[in-house]
Write an enzyme that holds these catalytic residues in place. Structure first.
Site, PDB file in Angstrom:
ATOM      1  N   ASP A 114       0.810  -1.214   0.000  1.00 44.90           N
ATOM      2  CA  ASP A 114       0.000   0.000   0.000  1.00 44.90           C
ATOM      3  C   ASP A 114       0.849   1.273   0.000  1.00 44.90           C
ATOM      4  OD1 ASP A 114       1.018  -0.298   2.507  1.00 44.90           O
ATOM      5  OD2 ASP A 114      -0.889  -0.209   3.573  1.00 44.90           O
ATOM      6  N   LYS A 165       4.265   4.018  18.429  1.00 46.20           N
ATOM      7  CA  LYS A 165       3.730   5.377  18.460  1.00 46.20           C
ATOM      8  C   LYS A 165       3.854   5.961  19.869  1.00 46.20           C
ATOM      9  CE  LYS A 165       0.357   4.144  14.920  1.00 46.20           C
ATOM     10  NZ  LYS A 165      -1.069   3.933  14.613  1.00 46.20           N
ATOM     11  N   ASP A 223       1.730   6.635   1.845  1.00 44.79           N
ATOM     12  CA  ASP A 223       1.055   5.438   2.343  1.00 44.79           C
ATOM     13  C   ASP A 223      -0.406   5.539   1.922  1.00 44.79           C
ATOM     14  OD1 ASP A 223      -0.389   3.631   3.877  1.00 44.79           O
ATOM     15  OD2 ASP A 223       0.745   3.978   5.699  1.00 44.79           O
TER      16      ASP A 223
END
Length: 234
Positions: A114, A165, A223
């Site tokens: 992707d 993250k 992305d």
């Protein structure tokens, strides 16, 4: 430089963030600039010297072969690997590698299905070979890495850590979704089980001292995971 002739393209993702667009079409087969994302990636691999490529399929797997066939109309030999149940990035790589019959001294490209990128694959391969790396990742620098997690590197480009993250990322460099693995590194991924290269394989390699490097550049990269990014890419 030893040329890299084989590749795996990870196209098994469900694309839940793109529903309902991905209800009947797998995310990598959504069209950008008139062609499926997967087609753009296959052409990029071919132009970098890849002659044999495996599509690692799972979700809506039967969509790919009618379109790409054996790859002859794209000038590349295309094969297919299928996962009955999604195996994660690492499991998919291990499963697809069985189709490639890798020799003990070669490296392969691995692409997330992707991502569109204009970075130089041959430059990434040169860095990989020069450092005798087990894995070399393509990294990009972003203004805000909070949505991605980050990959800090040394001045020489050696990967220091893989961080999830966080509110205050310690680096702006993120995993851009294109890897070069040695065949020995691929062999270290467990077969027939769910494995994440980002959360399991790469941290394990770092812990064991395997050299992982990052090829960082600022060429076009996107992305395709959200409707907004698809519109932007188009």
């Amino acid at each position: 430089m030893k040329a890299i002739k084989k590749a795996i393209l990870l196209v098994g993702g469900k694309g839940t963030r793109l529903m309902p667009l991905t209800t009947n079409v797998p995310k990598p087969m959504l069209r950008i600039a008139g062609a499926p994302v997967t087609e753009h990636q296959i052409i990029k691999a071919r132009d970098a010297g890849v002659i044999e490529l495996v599509l690692a399929t799972s979700y809506l797997a039967d969509v790919f072969k009618p379109y790409f066939g054996d790859g002859s109309r794209f000038g590349i030999d295309i094969k297919y690997a299928f996962e009955d149940q999604p195996l994660g990035t690492g499991g998919a790589i291990a499963n697809a590698a069985e189709v490639l019959s890798l020799t003990s001294d070669e490296s392969i490209y691995i692409f997330n299905g992707d991502v569109l990128s204009a970075h130089d694959l041959l430059a990434q391969a040169e860095l990989h070979n020069r450092n005798s790396a087990a894995v070399t990742l393509h990294l990009v620098e972003v203004d805000d890495a909070r949505a991605y997690g980050c990959v800090p590197i040394s001045n020489e480009g050696r990967v220091l850590d893989f961080l999830e993250k966080m509110d205050n990322p310690i680096a702006k460099t993120i995993n851009a979704g294109c890897y070069i693995f040695t065949s020995a590194a691929v062999e270290q991924i467990p077969r027939a089980q769910v494995v994440s290269v980002e959360r399991e394989t790469f941290p394990l390699f770092l812990k064991s001292g395997r050299p992982i490097y990052g090829y960082c550049n600022s060429d076009y990269w996107i992305d395709m995971g959200t409707p907004a990014s698809m519109i932007k890419a188009s």
